[in-house]
Motif scaffolding. Structure first.
Motif, mmCIF file in Angstrom:
data_model
loop_
_atom_site.group_PDB
_atom_site.id
_atom_site.type_symbol
_atom_site.label_atom_id
_atom_site.label_comp_id
_atom_site.label_asym_id
_atom_site.label_seq_id
_atom_site.Cartn_x
_atom_site.Cartn_y
_atom_site.Cartn_z
ATOM 1 N N PHE A 9 0.828 -1.263 0.020
ATOM 2 C CA PHE A 9 0.007 -0.132 0.225
ATOM 3 C C PHE A 9 0.874 1.273 -0.081
ATOM 4 O O PHE A 9 0.560 2.384 -0.638
ATOM 5 N N MET A 10 1.993 1.026 0.704
ATOM 6 C CA MET A 10 2.979 2.299 0.606
ATOM 7 C C MET A 10 3.585 2.469 -0.726
ATOM 8 O O MET A 10 3.586 3.477 -1.467
ATOM 9 N N GLY A 11 3.741 1.581 -1.435
ATOM 10 C CA GLY A 11 4.197 1.366 -2.764
ATOM 11 C C GLY A 11 3.150 1.960 -3.738
ATOM 12 O O GLY A 11 3.484 2.741 -4.587
ATOM 13 N N ARG A 12 1.977 1.831 -3.608
ATOM 14 C CA ARG A 12 0.676 2.286 -4.222
ATOM 15 C C ARG A 12 0.897 3.964 -3.951
ATOM 16 O O ARG A 12 0.749 4.699 -5.062
ATOM 17 N N ALA A 13 0.906 4.205 -3.097
ATOM 18 C CA ALA A 13 0.966 5.942 -2.701
ATOM 19 C C ALA A 13 2.252 6.451 -3.471
ATOM 20 O O ALA A 13 2.044 7.496 -3.907
ATOM 21 N N ALA A 14 3.428 5.757 -3.178
ATOM 22 C CA ALA A 14 4.663 6.148 -3.794
ATOM 23 C C ALA A 14 4.638 6.307 -5.261
ATOM 24 O O ALA A 14 5.073 7.535 -5.961
ATOM 25 N N ALA A 15 3.776 5.291 -5.915
ATOM 26 C CA ALA A 15 3.957 5.300 -7.554
ATOM 27 C C ALA A 15 3.019 6.538 -7.757
ATOM 28 O O ALA A 15 3.530 7.334 -8.943
ATOM 29 N N ALA A 16 1.764 6.502 -7.250
ATOM 30 C CA ALA A 16 1.002 7.862 -7.559
ATOM 31 C C ALA A 16 1.646 9.201 -7.376
ATOM 32 O O ALA A 16 1.349 9.998 -8.349
ATOM 33 N N LEU A 17 2.324 9.523 -6.318
ATOM 34 C CA LEU A 17 2.846 10.596 -6.102
ATOM 35 C C LEU A 17 4.017 10.802 -7.136
ATOM 36 O O LEU A 17 4.298 11.716 -7.640
ATOM 37 N N ARG A 18 4.854 9.918 -7.607
ATOM 38 C CA ARG A 18 5.863 10.021 -8.569
ATOM 39 C C ARG A 18 5.248 10.316 -9.773
ATOM 40 O O ARG A 18 5.867 11.379 -10.504
ATOM 41 N N GLU A 19 4.448 9.523 -10.438
ATOM 42 C CA GLU A 19 4.014 9.772 -11.658
ATOM 43 C C GLU A 19 3.185 11.179 -11.575
ATOM 44 O O GLU A 19 3.426 11.959 -12.683
ATOM 45 N N GLY A 20 2.401 11.675 -10.582
ATOM 46 C CA GLY A 20 1.764 12.815 -10.462
ATOM 47 C C GLY A 20 2.825 13.878 -10.605
ATOM 48 O O GLY A 20 2.426 15.028 -11.064
ATOM 49 N N GLY A 76 -6.395 9.788 -5.551
ATOM 50 C CA GLY A 76 -4.882 9.453 -6.117
ATOM 51 C C GLY A 76 -3.815 8.969 -5.131
ATOM 52 O O GLY A 76 -4.274 7.850 -5.007
ATOM 53 N N TRP A 77 -2.932 9.621 -4.821
ATOM 54 C CA TRP A 77 -1.654 8.652 -3.847
ATOM 55 C C TRP A 77 -2.587 8.384 -2.519
ATOM 56 O O TRP A 77 -2.064 7.490 -2.136
ATOM 57 N N THR A 78 -3.552 9.125 -2.085
ATOM 58 C CA THR A 78 -3.851 8.734 -0.694
ATOM 59 C C THR A 78 -5.116 7.362 -0.864
ATOM 60 O O THR A 78 -5.302 6.979 0.181
ATOM 61 N N VAL A 79 -5.332 6.947 -2.049
ATOM 62 C CA VAL A 79 -5.905 5.595 -2.155
ATOM 63 C C VAL A 79 -5.126 4.639 -1.520
ATOM 64 O O VAL A 79 -5.797 3.670 -0.635
ATOM 65 N N GLY A 80 -3.787 4.486 -1.569
ATOM 66 C CA GLY A 80 -3.038 3.372 -0.941
ATOM 67 C C GLY A 80 -3.110 3.690 0.590
ATOM 68 O O GLY A 80 -2.968 2.772 1.234
ATOM 69 N N LEU A 81 -2.973 4.947 0.985
ATOM 70 C CA LEU A 81 -3.355 5.278 2.362
ATOM 71 C C LEU A 81 -4.535 4.822 3.206
ATOM 72 O O LEU A 81 -4.502 4.235 4.339
ATOM 73 N N ALA A 82 -5.648 5.059 2.318
ATOM 74 C CA ALA A 82 -6.874 4.483 2.623
ATOM 75 C C ALA A 82 -6.651 3.084 2.762
ATOM 76 O O ALA A 82 -7.274 2.482 3.932
ATOM 77 N N HIS A 83 -6.248 2.272 1.991
ATOM 78 C CA HIS A 83 -6.247 0.790 2.050
ATOM 79 C C HIS A 83 -5.400 0.455 3.576
ATOM 80 O O HIS A 83 -5.707 -0.437 3.789
ATOM 81 N N GLU A 84 -4.427 0.989 3.519
ATOM 82 C CA GLU A 84 -3.349 0.735 4.804
ATOM 83 C C GLU A 84 -4.213 1.133 5.716
ATOM 84 O O GLU A 84 -4.150 0.386 6.973
ATOM 85 N N ALA A 85 -4.932 1.957 6.007
ATOM 86 C CA ALA A 85 -5.763 2.690 7.240
ATOM 87 C C ALA A 85 -6.859 1.384 7.469
ATOM 88 O O ALA A 85 -7.101 1.052 8.715
ATOM 89 N N ALA A 86 -7.438 0.947 6.561
ATOM 90 C CA ALA A 86 -8.471 -0.138 6.582
ATOM 91 C C ALA A 86 -7.852 -1.324 7.114
ATOM 92 O O ALA A 86 -8.159 -2.375 8.122
ATOM 93 N N LEU A 126 -0.717 11.666 5.196
ATOM 94 C CA LEU A 126 0.083 10.799 6.009
ATOM 95 C C LEU A 126 -0.277 11.082 7.420
ATOM 96 O O LEU A 126 -0.020 9.918 8.114
ATOM 97 N N ALA A 127 -0.295 12.265 7.911
ATOM 98 C CA ALA A 127 -0.610 12.428 9.308
ATOM 99 C C ALA A 127 -1.976 11.911 9.542
ATOM 100 O O ALA A 127 -2.279 11.327 10.806
ATOM 101 N N GLU A 128 -2.918 11.901 8.630
ATOM 102 C CA GLU A 128 -4.173 11.307 8.749
ATOM 103 C C GLU A 128 -4.087 9.704 9.417
ATOM 104 O O GLU A 128 -4.763 9.071 9.934
ATOM 105 N N LEU A 129 -3.049 9.119 8.400
ATOM 106 C CA LEU A 129 -2.797 7.797 8.646
ATOM 107 C C LEU A 129 -2.505 7.518 9.969
ATOM 108 O O LEU A 129 -2.798 6.317 10.495
ATOM 109 N N VAL A 130 -1.681 8.415 10.559
ATOM 110 C CA VAL A 130 -1.205 8.260 11.947
ATOM 111 C C VAL A 130 -2.410 8.166 13.017
ATOM 112 O O VAL A 130 -2.584 7.581 13.847
#
Length: 293
Positions: free
Chosen positions: A46-57, A186-196, A258-262
């Protein structure tokens, strides 16, 4: 205090250190214009999904993310970045072995004395972010912070928001909810999956994650009184009102995602405590998945 509680509270300091040291790791990280795949398992995926979206974006080049076991070997990449806290996960090691000699690889890990040191071409080690808990918190977010900083997308305000996420109380109604939905864009979809995932593995709670715009296309039907819907990042117009109309609790993303994930990590620990569970020892889970040959 459990290990996971102690570890998640150390995230602001870990993030600040990763950002300060990013220049030292730059030669091992993807170059602008490379076609890159990020791989991992569970939280690392899930962190990789966020990183990929950030990088391409950010315009640094085509970027994808895959569970290590589902890597598409018929595709061609210039660089594969593996996220692995333990450096021992079977699927990651098997993938790196298959890629050796034909694709440049980098592993981001917490322990340099594990098999991944010989499996990857390059190693980025974040020992200060290592963890004792099965449940990942600070290693995953610190690795993502390093990648954000590498892209020039990290600011001091992210660390400030993380401290706020640790200091402010969670909404009281959250602990009374029986179903949790996390949304991202966007990149926070990966964070949402990690939160879940955190909510499921630590507290055995019913939790789901979706792209925010897709949530309207079916999943909102399970949302009702006793549910909580938590947005990581900016919400689409009209969505908060639609969620509140179901009787559910709407949690807006007011901090850096990322702080919301915390905050979501804290929820998982609080739910576990309320249910008499030990978040350091999730049911059926181990710190690293090592499969028998």
């Amino acid at each position: 205090m459990t290990h996971v509680e102690d570890e998640l509270t150390g995230q602001p300091e870990c993030w600040a250190r990763a950002a300060a040291e990013v220049a030292r790791h730059t030669p091992q990280l993807p170059r602008r214009g490379e076609r890159v795949a990020f791989v991992g398992c569970g939280t690392s995926y899930f962190m990789g999904r966020a990183a990929a979206a950030l990088r391409e974006g950010a315009g640094h080049g085509e970027s994808d993310a895959f569970a290590a076991s589902e890597f598409p070997h018929l595709r061609s990449y210039d660089h594969v970045v593996a996220l692995t806290r333990s450096g021992t996960t079977t699927e990651v090691l098997d993938l790196l072995a298959r890629l050796r000699g034909r694709t440049r690889t980098t592993a981001i890990t917490a322990d340099p004395h594990t098999p991944v040191k010989d499996a990857a071409d390059h190693l980025v080690v974040l020992p200060y972010a290592d963890e004792r808990s099965v449940v990942q918190t600070r290693f995953a977010t610190t690795a993502l912070t390093l990648l954000r900083a590498h892209l020039g997308l990290h600011t001091d305000s992210v660390v400030t928001d993380a401290r706020t996420a640790l200091a402010e109380p969670l909404p009281e109604q959250l602990l009374g909810c029986g179903q949790f939905t996390f949304l991202g864009r966007g990149w926070t979809v990966g964070l949402a999956h990690e939160a879940a995932l955190k909510t499921r593995e630590a507290a055995l709670a019913w939790s789901e994650a979706y792209p925010a715009m897709e949530y309207r296309h079916g999943p909102i039907s399970v949302t009702t009184g006793g549910s909580a819907t938590w947005m990581l990042g900016d919400a689409p117009d009209g969505l908060p009102e639609e969620v509140r109309a179901t009787g559910a609790l709407w949690i807006p993303g007011t901090l850096d995602p990322l702080a919301e994930l915390v905050r979501a990590q804290r929820l998982a620990v609080a739910l576990a405590a309320a249910r008499g569970l030990d978040p350091d020892r999730p049911r059926h889970l181990t710190r690293s998945v090592i499969l028998a040959p």
